[in-house]
Design a protein around this motif. Structure first.
Motif, PDB file in Angstrom:
ATOM      1  N   ASP A 104     -26.484 -30.875 -31.467  1.00  0.00           N
ATOM      2  CA  ASP A 104     -27.380 -31.440 -30.312  1.00  0.00           C
ATOM      3  C   ASP A 104     -28.890 -30.891 -30.371  1.00  0.00           C
ATOM      4  OD1 ASP A 104     -25.149 -32.438 -28.904  1.00  0.00           O
ATOM      5  OD2 ASP A 104     -24.899 -30.568 -27.754  1.00  0.00           O
ATOM      6  N   LEU A 105     -29.041 -29.966 -30.783  1.00  0.00           N
ATOM      7  CA  LEU A 105     -30.592 -29.444 -31.186  1.00  0.00           C
ATOM      8  C   LEU A 105     -31.162 -30.183 -32.004  1.00  0.00           C
ATOM      9  CD1 LEU A 105     -29.747 -25.544 -31.051  1.00  0.00           C
ATOM     10  CD2 LEU A 105     -30.957 -26.963 -29.333  1.00  0.00           C
ATOM     11  N   ILE A 106     -30.320 -30.445 -33.189  1.00  0.00           N
ATOM     12  CA  ILE A 106     -31.063 -31.374 -34.392  1.00  0.00           C
ATOM     13  C   ILE A 106     -31.315 -32.809 -33.877  1.00  0.00           C
ATOM     14  CG2 ILE A 106     -30.427 -32.481 -36.356  1.00  0.00           C
ATOM     15  CD1 ILE A 106     -31.245 -29.548 -37.036  1.00  0.00           C
ATOM     16  N   GLY A 107     -30.540 -33.307 -33.101  1.00  0.00           N
ATOM     17  CA  GLY A 107     -30.827 -34.455 -32.762  1.00  0.00           C
ATOM     18  C   GLY A 107     -31.967 -34.740 -31.670  1.00  0.00           C
ATOM     19  N   GLU A 108     -32.080 -33.495 -30.882  1.00  0.00           N
ATOM     20  CA  GLU A 108     -33.365 -33.663 -29.929  1.00  0.00           C
ATOM     21  C   GLU A 108     -34.628 -33.416 -30.959  1.00  0.00           C
ATOM     22  OE1 GLU A 108     -35.295 -33.757 -26.415  1.00  0.00           O
ATOM     23  OE2 GLU A 108     -33.237 -34.001 -26.826  1.00  0.00           O
ATOM     24  N   MET A 160     -47.682 -40.919 -19.867  1.00  0.00           N
ATOM     25  CA  MET A 160     -46.740 -40.213 -20.725  1.00  0.00           C
ATOM     26  C   MET A 160     -45.323 -40.359 -20.202  1.00  0.00           C
ATOM     27  SD  MET A 160     -47.497 -38.697 -23.628  1.00  0.00           S
ATOM     28  CE  MET A 160     -46.631 -37.406 -24.706  1.00  0.00           C
ATOM     29  N   TYR A 161     -44.532 -40.465 -21.207  1.00  0.00           N
ATOM     30  CA  TYR A 161     -42.912 -40.606 -21.074  1.00  0.00           C
ATOM     31  C   TYR A 161     -42.575 -39.380 -20.212  1.00  0.00           C
ATOM     32  CZ  TYR A 161     -37.985 -40.477 -21.520  1.00  0.00           C
ATOM     33  OH  TYR A 161     -36.462 -40.468 -21.337  1.00  0.00           O
ATOM     34  N   GLU A 162     -41.760 -39.290 -19.224  1.00  0.00           N
ATOM     35  CA  GLU A 162     -41.306 -38.199 -18.585  1.00  0.00           C
ATOM     36  C   GLU A 162     -39.776 -38.349 -18.571  1.00  0.00           C
ATOM     37  OE1 GLU A 162     -41.151 -36.245 -14.050  1.00  0.00           O
ATOM     38  OE2 GLU A 162     -43.015 -37.201 -14.925  1.00  0.00           O
ATOM     39  N   ARG A 163     -38.950 -37.404 -19.090  1.00  0.00           N
ATOM     40  CA  ARG A 163     -37.597 -37.413 -19.174  1.00  0.00           C
ATOM     41  C   ARG A 163     -36.953 -37.015 -17.856  1.00  0.00           C
ATOM     42  NH1 ARG A 163     -35.391 -34.425 -24.088  1.00  0.00           N
ATOM     43  NH2 ARG A 163     -34.462 -36.312 -24.806  1.00  0.00           N
ATOM     44  N   LYS A 164     -35.932 -37.998 -17.783  1.00  0.00           N
ATOM     45  CA  LYS A 164     -35.061 -38.180 -16.322  1.00  0.00           C
ATOM     46  C   LYS A 164     -33.896 -37.185 -16.422  1.00  0.00           C
ATOM     47  CE  LYS A 164     -37.133 -42.246 -14.879  1.00  0.00           C
ATOM     48  NZ  LYS A 164     -38.195 -42.523 -16.143  1.00  0.00           N
ATOM     49  N   ILE A 165     -33.200 -37.190 -17.626  1.00  0.00           N
ATOM     50  CA  ILE A 165     -32.232 -36.669 -17.799  1.00  0.00           C
ATOM     51  C   ILE A 165     -32.373 -35.214 -18.894  1.00  0.00           C
ATOM     52  CG2 ILE A 165     -29.655 -36.465 -18.767  1.00  0.00           C
ATOM     53  CD1 ILE A 165     -29.774 -39.581 -18.351  1.00  0.00           C
ATOM     54  N   ILE A 166     -31.662 -34.046 -18.426  1.00  0.00           N
ATOM     55  CA  ILE A 166     -32.041 -32.862 -19.073  1.00  0.00           C
ATOM     56  C   ILE A 166     -31.276 -33.184 -20.397  1.00  0.00           C
ATOM     57  CG2 ILE A 166     -31.711 -30.292 -19.020  1.00  0.00           C
ATOM     58  CD1 ILE A 166     -32.389 -30.374 -16.250  1.00  0.00           C
ATOM     59  N   PRO A 167     -31.732 -32.878 -21.648  1.00  0.00           N
ATOM     60  CA  PRO A 167     -30.691 -32.872 -22.848  1.00  0.00           C
ATOM     61  C   PRO A 167     -29.792 -31.732 -22.900  1.00  0.00           C
ATOM     62  CG  PRO A 167     -32.914 -31.781 -23.371  1.00  0.00           C
ATOM     63  CD  PRO A 167     -33.073 -32.325 -21.995  1.00  0.00           C
ATOM     64  N   ASN A 168     -28.650 -32.233 -23.470  1.00  0.00           N
ATOM     65  CA  ASN A 168     -27.518 -31.397 -23.571  1.00  0.00           C
ATOM     66  C   ASN A 168     -27.914 -30.626 -25.134  1.00  0.00           C
ATOM     67  OD1 ASN A 168     -25.272 -29.935 -24.129  1.00  0.00           O
ATOM     68  ND2 ASN A 168     -23.922 -31.903 -24.237  1.00  0.00           N
ATOM     69  N   LEU A 169     -27.901 -29.053 -24.950  1.00  0.00           N
ATOM     70  CA  LEU A 169     -28.348 -28.422 -25.931  1.00  0.00           C
ATOM     71  C   LEU A 169     -27.491 -27.262 -26.296  1.00  0.00           C
ATOM     72  CD1 LEU A 169     -32.212 -28.021 -25.237  1.00  0.00           C
ATOM     73  CD2 LEU A 169     -31.168 -29.638 -26.830  1.00  0.00           C
ATOM     74  N   ASN A 170     -26.276 -27.512 -26.324  1.00  0.00           N
ATOM     75  CA  ASN A 170     -24.897 -26.658 -26.291  1.00  0.00           C
ATOM     76  C   ASN A 170     -24.580 -26.488 -27.705  1.00  0.00           C
ATOM     77  OD1 ASN A 170     -24.821 -26.244 -23.758  1.00  0.00           O
ATOM     78  ND2 ASN A 170     -23.767 -28.147 -23.478  1.00  0.00           N
ATOM     79  N   CYS A 171     -24.955 -27.182 -28.759  1.00  0.00           N
ATOM     80  CA  CYS A 171     -24.561 -26.891 -30.063  1.00  0.00           C
ATOM     81  C   CYS A 171     -25.663 -27.152 -30.980  1.00  0.00           C
ATOM     82  CB  CYS A 171     -23.202 -27.384 -30.554  1.00  0.00           C
ATOM     83  SG  CYS A 171     -23.316 -29.301 -30.822  1.00  0.00           S
ATOM     84  N   GLY A 172     -25.579 -26.719 -32.396  1.00  0.00           N
ATOM     85  CA  GLY A 172     -26.587 -27.145 -33.425  1.00  0.00           C
ATOM     86  C   GLY A 172     -26.872 -28.654 -33.576  1.00  0.00           C
TER      87      GLY A 172
END
Length: 120
Positions: A15-19, A1-13
């Motif tokens: 960013d959240l939608i993109g995630e 399974m893919y393991e994310r190496k970089i924590i996503p930037n979730l500072n605005c709406g």
């Protein structure tokens, strides 16, 4: 399974939608499930360019983000159905608005996309 190496930037709406919606087929999957296409085979027929594996991965991500729910019926062969959660249903007006924008700007969008493809 893919393991994310970089924590996503979730500072605005955005960013959240993109995630949540990042993925080539996720918006179409949500739309088709909303239209009543609930079985994986139905979704595969609606999006024939996508591999079954990719669709399954993206459906799992949508499920993890609480946008769709999955029901597995205890029959042989196994029967699986997807449906939108109440939270997922709140995205339908947004997807509809994006689709309407695309329809209204179809000619221009087609031209710039084709132009870019010829350059690259």
């Amino acid at each position: 399974m893919y393991e994310r190496k970089i924590i996503p930037n979730l500072n605005c709406g955005l960013d959240l939608i993109g995630e949540v919606l990042y993925g080539k087929w996720k918006i179409r999957l949500l739309w088709f499930i909303h239209q009543g296409h609930q079985r994986p085979s139905e979704l595969q027929r609606k999006i024939p360019d996508a591999s079954r594996r990719v669709l399954n991965i993206q459906l799992k991500e949508l499920e993890d983000h609480d946008l769709v729910s999955k029901v597995i019926y205890p029959v042989v062969p196994p029967k699986v159905e997807y449906s939108l959660t109440e939270f997922g249903k709140t995205l339908i007006p947004v997807i509809s608005a994006i689709g309407e924008w695309g329809d209204a700007n179809e000619k221009h969008l087609r031209e710039v996309i084709l132009k870019r493809l010829n350059i690259d």
